[in-house]
Design a protein around this motif. Structure first.
Motif, PDB file in Angstrom:
ATOM      1  N   VAL A  25      42.140  37.031  39.468  1.00 10.92           N
ATOM      2  CA  VAL A  25      41.338  38.176  39.069  1.00 10.92           C
ATOM      3  C   VAL A  25      41.223  39.121  40.256  1.00 10.92           C
ATOM      4  O   VAL A  25      41.057  38.698  41.386  1.00 10.92           O
ATOM      5  CB  VAL A  25      39.916  37.719  38.645  1.00 10.92           C
ATOM      6  N   SER A  26      41.323  40.407  39.983  1.00 12.08           N
ATOM      7  CA  SER A  26      41.105  41.381  41.050  1.00 12.08           C
ATOM      8  C   SER A  26      40.370  42.583  40.478  1.00 12.08           C
ATOM      9  O   SER A  26      40.349  42.813  39.277  1.00 12.08           O
ATOM     10  CB  SER A  26      42.423  41.825  41.685  1.00 12.08           C
ATOM     11  N   ASN A  27      39.783  43.358  41.345  1.00 13.21           N
ATOM     12  CA  ASN A  27      39.026  44.535  40.951  1.00 13.21           C
ATOM     13  C   ASN A  27      39.499  45.686  41.830  1.00 13.21           C
ATOM     14  O   ASN A  27      39.370  45.634  43.039  1.00 13.21           O
ATOM     15  CB  ASN A  27      37.530  44.271  41.157  1.00 13.21           C
ATOM     16  N   THR A  28      40.090  46.711  41.228  1.00 12.07           N
ATOM     17  CA  THR A  28      40.593  47.833  42.019  1.00 12.07           C
ATOM     18  C   THR A  28      39.832  49.101  41.680  1.00 12.07           C
ATOM     19  O   THR A  28      39.615  49.424  40.525  1.00 12.07           O
ATOM     20  CB  THR A  28      42.074  48.085  41.723  1.00 12.07           C
ATOM     21  N   GLU A  36      41.491  47.306  46.615  1.00  9.64           N
ATOM     22  CA  GLU A  36      40.974  46.076  46.025  1.00  9.64           C
ATOM     23  C   GLU A  36      39.604  45.748  46.595  1.00  9.64           C
ATOM     24  O   GLU A  36      39.390  45.796  47.797  1.00  9.64           O
ATOM     25  CB  GLU A  36      41.929  44.916  46.290  1.00  9.64           C
ATOM     26  N   ILE A  53      35.000  40.571  43.871  1.00  8.70           N
ATOM     27  CA  ILE A  53      34.113  40.389  42.726  1.00  8.70           C
ATOM     28  C   ILE A  53      33.039  39.399  43.166  1.00  8.70           C
ATOM     29  O   ILE A  53      33.345  38.276  43.546  1.00  8.70           O
ATOM     30  CB  ILE A  53      34.892  39.856  41.512  1.00  8.70           C
TER      31      ILE A  53
END
Length: 67
Positions: free
Chosen positions: A35-38, A43, A46
């Protein structure tokens, strides 16, 4: 001589325990999730996810200072 033998036995037992732990971990884990959040191409970590399930996630920052 006894000390050397005891050290060898302890090392061998540690290696066996480590191998068993890896095998057990691989057999019990059925799926891996990445899982990643950009945001704006950058990046971000989380920090929490709302869920009813009781789960724990551990991560390590192995790239200290590499921005």
């Amino acid at each position: 001589m006894k000390k050397r033998k005891m050290r060898f036995v302890a090392s061998a037992m540690g290696a066996v325990v480590a191998v068993l732990a890896v095998v057990l971990a691989l057999r019990t884990k059925t799926e891996l999730i990445a899982v990643s959040n950009t945001v704006n191409g950058r990046e971000l970590p989380i920090y929490c996810v709302d869920t009813e399930e009781k789960k724990v996630a551990i991560s390590f920052d192995a790239a200290w200072g590499n921005a």
